[in-house]
Design an enzyme around this catalytic site. Structure first.
Site, PDB file in Angstrom:
ATOM      1  N   MET A 109       8.195  -0.793  -5.119  1.00 11.41           N
ATOM      2  CA  MET A 109       8.533   0.484  -5.739  1.00 11.41           C
ATOM      3  C   MET A 109      10.031   0.677  -5.988  1.00 11.41           C
ATOM      4  O   MET A 109      10.439   1.164  -7.031  1.00 11.41           O
ATOM      5  CB  MET A 109       7.991   1.628  -4.883  1.00 11.41           C
ATOM      6  CG  MET A 109       7.875   2.949  -5.595  1.00 11.41           C
ATOM      7  SD  MET A 109       6.905   4.151  -4.659  1.00 11.41           S
ATOM      8  CE  MET A 109       5.288   3.403  -4.679  1.00 11.41           C
TER       9      MET A 109
ATOM     10  N   ARG B 137      15.851  15.245  -2.645  1.00  8.60           N
ATOM     11  CA  ARG B 137      14.923  15.025  -3.756  1.00  8.60           C
ATOM     12  C   ARG B 137      13.825  16.092  -3.783  1.00  8.60           C
ATOM     13  O   ARG B 137      13.336  16.474  -4.842  1.00  8.60           O
ATOM     14  CB  ARG B 137      14.295  13.633  -3.647  1.00  8.60           C
ATOM     15  CG  ARG B 137      13.405  13.302  -4.834  1.00  8.60           C
ATOM     16  CD  ARG B 137      13.091  11.844  -4.963  1.00  8.60           C
ATOM     17  NE  ARG B 137      12.221  11.583  -6.105  1.00  8.60           N
ATOM     18  CZ  ARG B 137      12.639  11.481  -7.346  1.00  8.60           C
ATOM     19  NH1 ARG B 137      13.907  11.615  -7.617  1.00  8.60           N
ATOM     20  NH2 ARG B 137      11.790  11.243  -8.332  1.00  8.60           N
TER      21      ARG B 137
ATOM     22  N   ASP C 107      17.615   9.726  -1.052  1.00 14.28           N
ATOM     23  CA  ASP C 107      18.003   8.382  -0.647  1.00 14.28           C
ATOM     24  C   ASP C 107      18.429   7.527  -1.838  1.00 14.28           C
ATOM     25  O   ASP C 107      17.815   7.594  -2.910  1.00 14.28           O
ATOM     26  CB  ASP C 107      16.837   7.690   0.064  1.00 14.28           C
ATOM     27  CG  ASP C 107      16.570   8.286   1.428  1.00 14.28           C
ATOM     28  OD1 ASP C 107      17.531   8.700   2.087  1.00 14.28           O
ATOM     29  OD2 ASP C 107      15.394   8.342   1.830  1.00 14.28           O
TER      30      ASP C 107
ATOM     31  N   LYS D 235       7.623  15.166   7.540  1.00 15.44           N
ATOM     32  CA  LYS D 235       8.732  15.546   6.650  1.00 15.44           C
ATOM     33  C   LYS D 235       8.239  15.767   5.228  1.00 15.44           C
ATOM     34  O   LYS D 235       8.529  16.798   4.604  1.00 15.44           O
ATOM     35  CB  LYS D 235       9.799  14.459   6.681  1.00 15.44           C
ATOM     36  CG  LYS D 235      10.839  14.540   5.563  1.00 15.44           C
ATOM     37  CD  LYS D 235      11.740  13.321   5.600  1.00 15.44           C
ATOM     38  CE  LYS D 235      12.663  13.259   4.394  1.00 15.44           C
ATOM     39  NZ  LYS D 235      11.950  12.883   3.157  1.00 15.44           N
ATOM     40  N   ASN D 236       7.489  14.812   4.691  1.00  8.41           N
ATOM     41  CA  ASN D 236       7.080  14.887   3.298  1.00  8.41           C
ATOM     42  C   ASN D 236       6.132  16.055   3.038  1.00  8.41           C
ATOM     43  O   ASN D 236       6.241  16.750   2.030  1.00  8.41           O
ATOM     44  CB  ASN D 236       6.437  13.569   2.865  1.00  8.41           C
ATOM     45  CG  ASN D 236       7.438  12.427   2.827  1.00  8.41           C
ATOM     46  OD1 ASN D 236       8.640  12.652   2.763  1.00  8.41           O
ATOM     47  ND2 ASN D 236       6.957  11.201   2.883  1.00  8.41           N
TER      48      ASN D 236
ATOM     49  N   ASP E 197       7.688   3.673   2.746  1.00 10.16           N
ATOM     50  CA  ASP E 197       8.643   4.140   3.757  1.00 10.16           C
ATOM     51  C   ASP E 197       8.615   3.315   5.039  1.00 10.16           C
ATOM     52  O   ASP E 197       9.544   3.403   5.845  1.00 10.16           O
ATOM     53  CB  ASP E 197       8.361   5.608   4.110  1.00 10.16           C
ATOM     54  CG  ASP E 197       8.839   6.560   3.023  1.00 10.16           C
ATOM     55  OD1 ASP E 197       9.581   6.109   2.139  1.00 10.16           O
ATOM     56  OD2 ASP E 197       8.474   7.746   3.058  1.00 10.16           O
TER      57      ASP E 197
END
Length: 437
Positions: free
Chosen positions: A343, A97, A121, A22-23, A321
């Protein structure tokens, strides 16, 4: 909103092929805006965030041709830059995002870009300073329009100008944005404290195939010599390491036997080792991961006999994640573990739902949770749950699959944003899961 109805407590068995990352996909899709030539991208996952990004590209004027499953050709030849001033774009842009990463390519190629404050998110504060500071150092003026809450970036001169950029945080999307902008900037750009995750490495390799001059790939010191134009090429997205970690966690907590195919081991970093610290057995079979059925897995203690702490860190540290998934896995481990989410300050708030299901968890503060494992002696209970974000959503789904009784998960669109056909793929493994509207 859709829901999943799950009857848990059923061991699963079979093979699974991980989806494309995905990223990485979101970064690579933005990179197509850097050239007017054709780019062919393979292994793109059919997930919500990617579909949204592709919609933005199409509305911008990018030609998108589907060659097959996950295989697309893109050509950004006739871009309508004025689309960025529309209400339609502001709605799509603030929904994910990743939309902010169109800023670097469009600014560098066309000299101007408008971007809304990005969404995504709800896991705590997610600053965009790294993006804006980097683009400003390259020569962009930045204006903020408070009425519609969007940024207007413009170049005074003909080109962005290469510069030394010391990033105050190793932001993955911020690094990607600045790298893409710098490829067409005049002169040399040096980025120190750059993120160096496999997503960034893949993006740099793609850009170099397009004709960029990037050195230092895989390190936190990136040097980019700007070129006048970039061309087309083909690229294949890596398997999604977060999804691979999700399947490992699912196999462990449900006492299942699962083989994950073609995982690209060399790009998994410490992910396999982190699950092994939780006591989970996994075997390397060429480029596959085999997880045998385990009735019990014992958390390993540190060398000084202290409680194990698992925390996130920039690559090659553990990706944040996966902490939600590791939290769920720990609920049925033998032993205790401290999960430290450095984070994001809201990501652990979903543990109240796990406690409701019977997990023994102490939420110490917004960043830390201590999990006392039940060692499968006491199963989690079915419950009605709500998916607050992608990773908490998949974690609650994993918890529901291990729980005794029936669970209902609401707001599953959050899960669909990051996981492709998750219910169908789980049913192939033997899960009792039903999607309802």
């Amino acid at each position: 909103m859709g829901t999943f109805k799950i009857k848990g407590g059923v061991p699963l068995k079979g093979e699974i092929q991980p989806q494309g990352s995905k990223n990485e996909s979101l970064q690579v899709l933005c990179a197509v805006l850097l050239t007017s030539e054709k780019l062919r991208i393979k292994n793109i996952p059919e997930i919500g965030d990617v579909k949204c990004m592709m919609k933005i590209l199409k509305d911008l004027g990018v030609l998108v041709i589907k060659n097959g499953i996950g295989d697309y050709t893109f050509q950004a030849k006739n871009i309508n830059i004025e689309y960025l001033n529309t209400k339609r774009f502001r709605e799509y842009g603030k929904s994910i995002r990743g939309s902010i990463m169109i800023a670097g390519p469009l600014l560098s190629r066309f000299g101007k870009v408008c971007i809304p404050i990005p969404g995504g998110d709800r896991i705590g504060r997610r600053r965009i300073d790294a993006h804006l500071t980097g683009l400003k150092l390259l020569g962009s003026n930045i204006y903020y329009h408070n009425e519609y809450k969007y940024f207007d970036l413009r170049i005074n001169k003909n080109n962005l100008i290469g510069e030394y950029i010391l990033m105050e945080e190793a932001s993955i999307t911020g690094t990607a944005n600045v790298i893409m902008a710098a490829t067409l900037a005049k002169g040399k750009t040096t980025i120190y404290n750059a993120a160096c995750e496999p997503y960034i490495q893949q993006l740099c390799k793609l850009l170099n195939k397009m004709g960029a001059k990037i050195k230092g790939i895989g390190s936190n010191l990136i040097n980019i010599t700007g070129v006048k134009e970039l061309g087309g090429c083909s690229h294949t997205i890596l398997p999604d390491m977060i999804e691979i970690g999700s399947w490992i966690g699912l196999a462990a907590i449900t006492c299942s036997e699962i083989r994950i195919k073609n995982v690209n081991w060399k790009n998994l970093g410490i992910i396999p080792n982190t699950f092994q610290k939780m006591g989970i057995k996994l075997e390397k079979e060429k480029d596959n991961i085999y997880i045998p059925s385990q009735k019990s897995y014992q958390i390993k203690k540190s060398f000084n006999n202290a409680i194990l702490t698992i925390s996130d860190a920039p690559w090659p540290g553990l990706t944040p994640d996966l902490l939600s998934i590791l939290t769920v896995v720990a609920t049925q481990a033998k032993g205790s573990v401290l999960i430290h989410q450095k984070m994001f300050e809201s990501r652990l708030f979903f543990v109240d739902k796990l406690i409701e299901m019977g997990a023994q968890i102490i939420l110490c503060d917004p960043h830390r949770a201590t999990v006392i494992g039940l060692d499968h002696q006491y199963t989690l209970r079915g419950a009605t749950l709500n998916s607050p974000d992608i990773r908490a959503g998949i974690s609650l789904l994993i918890a529901a699959l291990s729980a005794k009784g029936t669970s209902v998960i609401q707001n599953i669109e959050q899960i669909d944003r990051g996981y492709e056909n998750i219910d169908k793929r789980l049913r192939i493994l033997g899960a009792n899961i039903l999607r309802m509207k």
